[in-house]
Design an enzyme around this catalytic site. Structure first.
Site, mmCIF file in Angstrom:
data_model
loop_
_atom_site.group_PDB
_atom_site.id
_atom_site.type_symbol
_atom_site.label_atom_id
_atom_site.label_comp_id
_atom_site.label_asym_id
_atom_site.label_seq_id
_atom_site.Cartn_x
_atom_site.Cartn_y
_atom_site.Cartn_z
ATOM 1 N N ASP A 1 2.997 54.093 19.478
ATOM 2 C CA ASP A 1 4.064 54.347 20.431
ATOM 3 C C ASP A 1 5.379 54.381 19.633
ATOM 4 O OD1 ASP A 1 5.636 54.355 22.795
ATOM 5 O OD2 ASP A 1 5.739 52.159 22.754
ATOM 6 N N GLU B 1 9.090 54.069 21.142
ATOM 7 C CA GLU B 1 10.131 53.136 21.583
ATOM 8 C C GLU B 1 9.569 51.730 21.782
ATOM 9 O OE1 GLU B 1 12.802 55.024 24.692
ATOM 10 O OE2 GLU B 1 11.217 56.486 24.461
#
Ligand SMILES: [Mg+2]
Length: 203
Positions: A14, A16
């Site tokens: 991922d 953020e």
């Protein structure tokens, strides 16, 4: 050393909360618009969240160019670049994100241009954010499933609700600095808090 003989591991990360700060929170701080602080950690339904963001930005007359300027001033999380460089020297890595290319590119430059699978934004004639185009629904999960279909063993790491389906689909799902709520809701995933711990899990 690969953990399973004969199968090649690939890492899906991922963006953020794992490699860079939450983009919308940074935008909220710079613009001082509190409503923009909400993320998928607070509102699990991504469409509800995005529609709200688009209308809030228009209400406050904030154009895409303003957001891009804020993002250009952002930096990866401390230690993220070194972690990613090390991981990329040992594994193939793909960053899977629900963000947008129009937002992410300044941060990708600072991370040494890793592969990024994300989405696209559309503005109106005045430059306001008008629409968002998801390549597909549940893009992270589908990317993991597709990588498995072409023979990879997939390890995935994320921090938030929008990563859960990706973590479930992977051969190994790992949480990185998740909120307490997610840890208790999804006890099946191991939890890491530092890049050192995450690297150890992934290689
Ligand atoms: Mg995240």
């Amino acid at each position: 050393m690969q953990k399973m003989s004969g199968q090649i591991s690939i890492c899906c990360l991922d963006l953020e909360g794992v490699l860079v700060p939450e983009i919308w929170i940074s935008v909220a701080e710079k613009t001082r618009i509190k409503e923009l602080r909400l993320t998928t950690r607070d509102v699990p339904d991504y469409h509800v969240l995005m529609r709200r963001r688009i209308s809030v930005l228009r209400e406050h007359r904030i154009k895409l160019a303003v957001i891009q300027k804020v993002i250009t001033g952002m930096k990866p999380l401390p230690g993220a670049s070194a972690f990613l460089n090390k991981l990329r020297s040992l594994r193939q890595v793909i960053v899977l994100s629900d963000t947008y290319y129009e937002f992410a590119m300044p941060l990708m430059k600072k991370l040494g241009w890793p592969s990024l699978f994300c989405n696209r934004l559309e503005t109106d004639r005045e430059g306001y954010l008008a629409r968002y185009h998801l390549r597909q629904e549940n893009g992270k999960e589908k990317a993991v499933k597709a990588l498995k279909r072409i023979g990879f063993r997939v390890q995935a790491a994320g921090d938030s609700y929008n990563d859960i389906e990706m973590l479930k689909a992977a051969d190994e799902g790992i949480l990185f600095r998740p909120p307490v709520r997610i840890v208790s809701e999804f006890p099946q995933f191991s939890v890491t808090r530092t890049y050192k711990e995450l690297l150890k899990k992934l290689v």
